[in-house]
Write a protein that holds these residues in place. Sequence first.
Motif, PDB file in Angstrom:
ATOM      1  N   ASP A  56     -51.923  11.889  61.999  1.00  0.00           N
ATOM      2  CA  ASP A  56     -50.543  11.543  61.659  1.00  0.00           C
ATOM      3  C   ASP A  56     -49.636  12.725  61.989  1.00  0.00           C
ATOM      4  OD1 ASP A  56     -50.962  13.390  59.653  1.00  0.00           O
ATOM      5  OD2 ASP A  56     -50.802  11.965  57.998  1.00  0.00           O
ATOM      6  N   SER A  57     -48.391  12.678  61.540  1.00  0.00           N
ATOM      7  CA  SER A  57     -47.439  13.737  61.898  1.00  0.00           C
ATOM      8  C   SER A  57     -47.867  15.102  61.363  1.00  0.00           C
ATOM      9  CB  SER A  57     -46.034  13.385  61.409  1.00  0.00           C
ATOM     10  OG  SER A  57     -46.028  13.232  60.006  1.00  0.00           O
ATOM     11  N   HIS A  82     -59.135  14.073  74.318  1.00  0.00           N
ATOM     12  CA  HIS A  82     -58.327  13.430  73.285  1.00  0.00           C
ATOM     13  C   HIS A  82     -58.891  12.051  72.931  1.00  0.00           C
ATOM     14  CE1 HIS A  82     -55.837  16.189  75.599  1.00  0.00           C
ATOM     15  NE2 HIS A  82     -55.018  16.293  74.564  1.00  0.00           N
ATOM     16  N   SER A  83     -59.036  11.784  71.641  1.00  0.00           N
ATOM     17  CA  SER A  83     -59.455  10.442  71.217  1.00  0.00           C
ATOM     18  C   SER A  83     -58.279   9.486  71.406  1.00  0.00           C
ATOM     19  CB  SER A  83     -59.887  10.460  69.750  1.00  0.00           C
ATOM     20  OG  SER A  83     -58.772  10.704  68.910  1.00  0.00           O
ATOM     21  N   LEU A  84     -58.561   8.203  71.352  1.00  0.00           N
ATOM     22  CA  LEU A  84     -57.498   7.211  71.529  1.00  0.00           C
ATOM     23  C   LEU A  84     -56.424   7.361  70.455  1.00  0.00           C
ATOM     24  CD1 LEU A  84     -56.324   4.807  73.029  1.00  0.00           C
ATOM     25  CD2 LEU A  84     -57.750   3.311  71.608  1.00  0.00           C
ATOM     26  N   SER A  85     -56.825   7.641  69.221  1.00  0.00           N
ATOM     27  CA  SER A  85     -55.818   7.794  68.157  1.00  0.00           C
ATOM     28  C   SER A  85     -54.901   8.979  68.440  1.00  0.00           C
ATOM     29  CB  SER A  85     -56.482   7.924  66.785  1.00  0.00           C
ATOM     30  OG  SER A  85     -57.310   9.062  66.737  1.00  0.00           O
ATOM     31  N   LEU A  90     -49.557  11.105  70.525  1.00  0.00           N
ATOM     32  CA  LEU A  90     -48.879  11.954  71.520  1.00  0.00           C
ATOM     33  C   LEU A  90     -47.958  11.117  72.397  1.00  0.00           C
ATOM     34  CD1 LEU A  90     -51.715  14.391  72.693  1.00  0.00           C
ATOM     35  CD2 LEU A  90     -49.844  14.865  71.116  1.00  0.00           C
ATOM     36  N   ASP A  91     -48.407   9.914  72.748  1.00  0.00           N
ATOM     37  CA  ASP A  91     -47.597   9.012  73.565  1.00  0.00           C
ATOM     38  C   ASP A  91     -46.363   8.559  72.798  1.00  0.00           C
ATOM     39  OD1 ASP A  91     -46.867   7.302  75.666  1.00  0.00           O
ATOM     40  OD2 ASP A  91     -48.094   5.668  74.887  1.00  0.00           O
ATOM     41  N   LEU A  92     -46.565   8.132  71.556  1.00  0.00           N
ATOM     42  CA  LEU A  92     -45.452   7.643  70.730  1.00  0.00           C
ATOM     43  C   LEU A  92     -44.377   8.717  70.556  1.00  0.00           C
ATOM     44  CD1 LEU A  92     -44.325   5.425  68.785  1.00  0.00           C
ATOM     45  CD2 LEU A  92     -45.570   6.610  66.969  1.00  0.00           C
ATOM     46  N   LEU A  93     -44.809   9.965  70.334  1.00  0.00           N
ATOM     47  CA  LEU A  93     -43.871  11.054  70.070  1.00  0.00           C
ATOM     48  C   LEU A  93     -43.411  11.774  71.337  1.00  0.00           C
ATOM     49  CD1 LEU A  93     -45.632  12.549  66.903  1.00  0.00           C
ATOM     50  CD2 LEU A  93     -43.678  10.977  66.983  1.00  0.00           C
ATOM     51  N   PHE A 115     -47.541   6.386  78.107  1.00  0.00           N
ATOM     52  CA  PHE A 115     -46.988   7.688  78.485  1.00  0.00           C
ATOM     53  C   PHE A 115     -45.615   7.553  79.129  1.00  0.00           C
ATOM     54  CE2 PHE A 115     -51.602   8.623  78.456  1.00  0.00           C
ATOM     55  CZ  PHE A 115     -51.573   9.471  77.372  1.00  0.00           C
ATOM     56  N   ARG A 116     -44.756   6.839  78.416  1.00  0.00           N
ATOM     57  CA  ARG A 116     -43.387   6.680  78.900  1.00  0.00           C
ATOM     58  C   ARG A 116     -42.469   7.718  78.269  1.00  0.00           C
ATOM     59  NH1 ARG A 116     -41.508   0.806  78.743  1.00  0.00           N
ATOM     60  NH2 ARG A 116     -39.928   1.707  80.071  1.00  0.00           N
ATOM     61  N   TYR A 117     -43.015   8.602  77.463  1.00  0.00           N
ATOM     62  CA  TYR A 117     -42.307   9.760  76.907  1.00  0.00           C
ATOM     63  C   TYR A 117     -41.012   9.402  76.190  1.00  0.00           C
ATOM     64  CZ  TYR A 117     -45.667  11.731  80.052  1.00  0.00           C
ATOM     65  OH  TYR A 117     -46.820  12.019  80.700  1.00  0.00           O
ATOM     66  N   GLY A 118     -41.162   8.534  75.192  1.00  0.00           N
ATOM     67  CA  GLY A 118     -40.028   8.251  74.321  1.00  0.00           C
ATOM     68  C   GLY A 118     -38.997   7.305  74.881  1.00  0.00           C
TER      69      GLY A 118
END
Length: 123
Positions: A56-57, A82-85, A90-93, A115-118
Amino acid sequence: MEQAQTIQTSKEGIEIHWSGYLTVPYIKEWLELSKLWELPKGKKTKLNLGAIERIDSSGIQLLMFLKKRCQTDQQILELHNHSLSVLKVLDLLGLVSFFGDRIKVKKEHSNEVEFRYGTRKVS
């Protein structure tokens, strides 16, 4: 959920394997564990995140703290496997570029991270 780490040393530096949850209830435990290893000067420290089941954060903040600490001390910290979680957070943020590590996405997970970076629209 039990948190665990194992440490392997080599000529290039050390590799630390983390497993378990990297979330709020476990951050104090992770901070204690991270004090157990000394980052070798001029050598690489690889942090293997392949067995992190949930993050989480707070977990992201711990990783960012370790990265900044290494930069301040002129050391190299590389996150890998990196695990999927971890990838999803990282992708979400949009933090992939912050860490700057090479990321391999398994074929079966390629539809789960963009991986659209926000740039995602929130509805």
